[in-house]
Design a protein around this motif. Structure first.
Motif, PDB file in Angstrom:
ATOM      1  N   LYS A  49      -9.544   6.047   0.602  1.00 34.14           N
ATOM      2  CA  LYS A  49      -8.908   5.049  -0.023  1.00 34.14           C
ATOM      3  C   LYS A  49      -7.552   5.253  -0.930  1.00 34.14           C
ATOM      4  CE  LYS A  49     -13.352   3.122  -0.979  1.00 34.14           C
ATOM      5  NZ  LYS A  49     -14.714   2.676  -2.008  1.00 34.14           N
ATOM      6  N   THR A  50      -7.094   6.459  -0.851  1.00 34.25           N
ATOM      7  CA  THR A  50      -5.948   6.652  -1.570  1.00 34.25           C
ATOM      8  C   THR A  50      -5.178   7.915  -1.015  1.00 34.25           C
ATOM      9  OG1 THR A  50      -4.840   6.928  -3.823  1.00 34.25           O
ATOM     10  CG2 THR A  50      -6.964   8.217  -3.059  1.00 34.25           C
ATOM     11  N   GLN A  65       2.790  14.318  -9.062  1.00 34.12           N
ATOM     12  CA  GLN A  65       2.030  13.778  -8.202  1.00 34.12           C
ATOM     13  C   GLN A  65       2.055  12.442  -8.367  1.00 34.12           C
ATOM     14  OE1 GLN A  65      -2.217  15.036  -7.304  1.00 34.12           O
ATOM     15  NE2 GLN A  65      -2.865  13.540  -8.953  1.00 34.12           N
ATOM     16  N   VAL A  66       2.158  11.386  -6.938  1.00 33.33           N
ATOM     17  CA  VAL A  66       2.284  10.167  -7.001  1.00 33.33           C
ATOM     18  C   VAL A  66       0.751   9.817  -6.228  1.00 33.33           C
ATOM     19  CG1 VAL A  66       3.445   8.071  -6.036  1.00 33.33           C
ATOM     20  CG2 VAL A  66       4.920  10.048  -6.875  1.00 33.33           C
ATOM     21  N   VAL A  67       0.242   8.569  -7.055  1.00 34.85           N
ATOM     22  CA  VAL A  67      -1.086   8.195  -6.335  1.00 34.85           C
ATOM     23  C   VAL A  67      -0.688   6.881  -5.753  1.00 34.85           C
ATOM     24  CG1 VAL A  67      -3.398   7.426  -6.788  1.00 34.85           C
ATOM     25  CG2 VAL A  67      -2.368   9.126  -8.199  1.00 34.85           C
ATOM     26  N   LEU A  68      -0.857   6.659  -4.458  1.00 34.07           N
ATOM     27  CA  LEU A  68      -0.667   5.571  -3.656  1.00 34.07           C
ATOM     28  C   LEU A  68      -2.097   5.021  -3.376  1.00 34.07           C
ATOM     29  CD1 LEU A  68       1.908   6.878  -0.933  1.00 34.07           C
ATOM     30  CD2 LEU A  68       2.287   5.787  -2.883  1.00 34.07           C
ATOM     31  N   GLY A  69      -2.257   3.812  -3.962  1.00 31.26           N
ATOM     32  CA  GLY A  69      -3.435   2.835  -3.819  1.00 31.26           C
ATOM     33  C   GLY A  69      -3.646   2.442  -2.162  1.00 31.26           C
ATOM     34  N   LEU A  72      -0.802   0.384  -0.375  1.00 32.23           N
ATOM     35  CA  LEU A  72       0.133   1.287   0.029  1.00 32.23           C
ATOM     36  C   LEU A  72       0.171   2.473   1.064  1.00 32.23           C
ATOM     37  CD1 LEU A  72       2.211   1.594  -3.706  1.00 32.23           C
ATOM     38  CD2 LEU A  72       2.974   0.368  -1.438  1.00 32.23           C
ATOM     39  N   SER A  73      -0.930   3.188   0.634  1.00 30.04           N
ATOM     40  CA  SER A  73      -1.418   4.182   1.534  1.00 30.04           C
ATOM     41  C   SER A  73      -1.414   3.870   3.130  1.00 30.04           C
ATOM     42  CB  SER A  73      -2.613   4.922   1.115  1.00 30.04           C
ATOM     43  OG  SER A  73      -2.919   5.928   1.983  1.00 30.04           O
ATOM     44  N   ASP A  74      -1.831   2.615   3.082  1.00 31.61           N
ATOM     45  CA  ASP A  74      -1.825   2.167   4.676  1.00 31.61           C
ATOM     46  C   ASP A  74      -0.729   1.464   5.228  1.00 31.61           C
ATOM     47  OD1 ASP A  74      -4.601   2.930   4.776  1.00 31.61           O
ATOM     48  OD2 ASP A  74      -5.194   1.051   4.210  1.00 31.61           O
ATOM     49  N   SER A  75       0.555   1.238   4.443  1.00 30.46           N
ATOM     50  CA  SER A  75       1.359   0.428   4.827  1.00 30.46           C
ATOM     51  C   SER A  75       2.761   1.364   4.865  1.00 30.46           C
ATOM     52  CB  SER A  75       1.603  -0.685   3.883  1.00 30.46           C
ATOM     53  OG  SER A  75       1.912  -0.568   2.724  1.00 30.46           O
ATOM     54  N   LEU A  98       0.610  14.580 -16.112  1.00 31.70           N
ATOM     55  CA  LEU A  98       1.370  13.286 -15.818  1.00 31.70           C
ATOM     56  C   LEU A  98       1.328  12.871 -14.408  1.00 31.70           C
ATOM     57  CD1 LEU A  98       4.380  13.124 -18.262  1.00 31.70           C
ATOM     58  CD2 LEU A  98       2.048  11.967 -18.468  1.00 31.70           C
ATOM     59  N   GLU A  99       0.914  11.752 -13.981  1.00 31.48           N
ATOM     60  CA  GLU A  99       1.056  11.311 -12.618  1.00 31.48           C
ATOM     61  C   GLU A  99       1.630  10.083 -12.593  1.00 31.48           C
ATOM     62  OE1 GLU A  99      -2.647  11.792 -10.786  1.00 31.48           O
ATOM     63  OE2 GLU A  99      -3.565   9.735 -11.845  1.00 31.48           O
ATOM     64  N   LEU A 100       1.956   9.531 -11.417  1.00 32.07           N
ATOM     65  CA  LEU A 100       2.564   8.173 -11.248  1.00 32.07           C
ATOM     66  C   LEU A 100       1.951   7.408 -10.419  1.00 32.07           C
ATOM     67  CD1 LEU A 100       5.109   6.220 -12.061  1.00 32.07           C
ATOM     68  CD2 LEU A 100       6.225   7.139  -9.923  1.00 32.07           C
ATOM     69  N   ARG A 101       1.315   6.443 -10.912  1.00 33.15           N
ATOM     70  CA  ARG A 101       0.366   5.286 -10.096  1.00 33.15           C
ATOM     71  C   ARG A 101       1.382   4.169  -9.677  1.00 33.15           C
ATOM     72  NH1 ARG A 101      -4.251   5.669 -14.781  1.00 33.15           N
ATOM     73  NH2 ARG A 101      -4.758   7.814 -14.351  1.00 33.15           N
ATOM     74  N   ALA A 102       1.560   4.545  -8.244  1.00 37.21           N
ATOM     75  CA  ALA A 102       2.695   3.676  -7.505  1.00 37.21           C
ATOM     76  C   ALA A 102       2.248   2.225  -7.428  1.00 37.21           C
ATOM     77  CB  ALA A 102       2.945   4.446  -6.313  1.00 37.21           C
TER      78      ALA A 102
END
Length: 467
Positions: A49-50, A65-69, A72-75, A98-102
């Motif tokens: 899922k991510t 670390q960047v988190v792609l939901g 975004l992960s699929d596209s 710290l991380e970045l939730r894209a």
């Protein structure tokens, strides 16, 4: 008259303002801040899922670390080495990092795997990395070295400014061979037509541009001394060049040299004191402020490489004769016997630092082993008041001396064409001392790097200057 057209604002959703920051600056952020980062994909981990993408931008040793939901992960296309721009909200990992939730992910420049010499989660030896000079800033240890190199240059300059030294830009093009060893690169225009158009009578064609033989500088010392005779303590920090057929791991054809001149001093102890304080101060500062990058460069190396920093004692000082006697007494432990007429080889220098368990100064050298500008000792005219500062793993790091300030003595040994240097002693001459430090050798020592070619962005050595 000016006329103004009025535009009706159209309704659009209000989006949070994302501030562009470098990764090294994110430590000043808090959860919920909206930021944009730009950098390169260093690693990816795809889940159901991510996806997690590690981004580096060269500003620090750490990746973000960047988190792609899922959307975004699929596209988006996440490829190692690609340059990207990511906007989102600052969050934190379970380990409070710290991380970045894209919220937005844009590829700036794609990086196809075919032809790119590096891959994610791989380590490469220095010889392989050196085959790709234009891309090696993408490798973590080399990027760390570049940051430390920048910090080291600043720390050295800051130290000398604090001590009251003025920075001088000495020339790269010169008619002088400061060391007198003939290890110089000739400089002349490539255009024969230009030279023919400039040639004067009785001037050889190859000398037509400057009307004399011209070289790339092997040292800024002589010109620095000229400035010191009017403005006092000063230093120069720039590129120097040596035409040696030497491919050893501590030699380059082009390298950076720190050169320092102290005025109104007739004591080599003043030079020794300044060097000791500079090396200790700069090294302590870098180990404190660049610890992450230095750790990356050290890799798996073990042990405390700077035990002497915790020692308040002064660095040991040996005369050249004392050093020779130590080496002679331990001849069975030497790979190559010591020949005093030839000076010290690198293996001898390293033995002496091991013997002293510390960096060490070697002073009072035979005049025959040193350049013309060094001043004889008061107790023996066959010796000069010179020093070499030796450090473990590298050998000679710094060379210095009292400068010959006696007009008549200097007149007897000065090379032809250097009369201007002799004139410094005629017109308000003063006693001076100075030293030069190879900047890349210092970085080798600090970072425990075996080959000097790995502490300079674009190394030049015999048979290698294609880039």
């Amino acid at each position: 008259m000016f006329s103004f057209r009025l535009f009706r604002a159209t309704k659009c959703p209000i989006r949070p303002l994302h501030t562009y920051l470098r990764i090294s600056d994110l430590k000043g952020c808090k959860e919920g801040d909206n930021v944009t980062i730009k950098g390169w994909v260093n690693n990816t981990r795809k889940m159901k899922k991510t996806s997690f993408v590690d981004i580096v931008d060269g500003s620090c040793a750490s990746a973000l670390q960047v988190v792609l939901g899922k959307n975004l992960s699929d596209s988006v296309d996440v490829v190692f080495g690609s340059s990207v721009e990511v906007s989102g909200v600052i969050g934190s990992t379970p380990k409070k990092q710290l991380e970045l939730r894209a919220e937005d992910y844009r590829v700036i420049g794609n990086c196809p795997a075919e032809g790119f010499p590096f891959a994610a989660r791989h380590s490469y030896n220095s010889d392989y990395v050196r085959e790709h000079l234009h891309l090696r800033s993408r490798i973590a240890p080399f990027a760390a070295m570049l940051r430390v190199r920048n910090a080291a240059q600043r720390a050295i300059v800051d130290f000398l400014h604090t001590e009251g030294f003025l920075q001088i830009h000495t020339p790269i093009l010169t008619a002088s061979d400061c060391e007198g060893a003939g290890e110089v690169f000739r400089v002349r225009p490539d255009s024969q037509e230009l030279l023919k158009g400039m040639q004067k009578e009785e001037i050889p064609l190859e000398e037509a541009f400057f009307d004399c033989r011209t070289y790339l500088s092997v040292s800024g010392q002589l010109h620095l001394e000229a400035m010191a005779h009017g403005i006092g303590n000063c230093f120069t920090f720039g590129p120097t060049f040596r035409a040696e057929n030497n491919k050893s791991p501590i030699h380059l054809s082009e390298f950076y040299m720190l050169e320092v001149e102290q005025v109104f001093t007739s004591s080599l102890s003043d030079c020794i004191l300044l060097i000791s304080r500079m090396v200790r101060s700069v090294t302590e500062k870098l180990l404190d402020t660049c610890s992450d990058d230095i750790s990356v460069c050290h890799g798996e190396s073990k042990g405390n490489l700077f035990e002497w920093l915790g020692d308040s004692k002064e660095f040991p000082i040996l005369t050249f004769q004392e050093a020779v006697e130590i080496l002679q007494r331990n001849s069975d432990r030497l790979k190559v016997p010591i020949d005093p007429k030839e000076g010290l080889m690198k293996s001898h220098e390293l033995f002496l630092t091991d013997f002293c368990c510390s960096p060490v100064f070697i002073v009072d050298w035979p005049a025959a082993l040193k350049p013309f500008y060094m001043r004889p000792t008061d107790h023996n005219p066959a010796l000069v008041s010179a020093l070499d500062f030796l450090v473990p793993r590298i050998g000679e790091l710094i060379g210095g001396s009292l400068r010959e300030n006696d007009y008549e003595r200097l007149k007897e040994k000065i090379p032809a064409g250097s009369e201007w240097y002799l004139n410094l002693r005629r017109f308000g001459g003063i006693p001076t001392a100075g030293f030069g430090m190879g900047f890349e050798r210092y970085l080798q020592y600090l970072l425990n790097v075996h080959n000097i070619r790995d502490v300079i962005p674009f190394p030049r050595w015999p048979h290698s200057c294609s880039l």
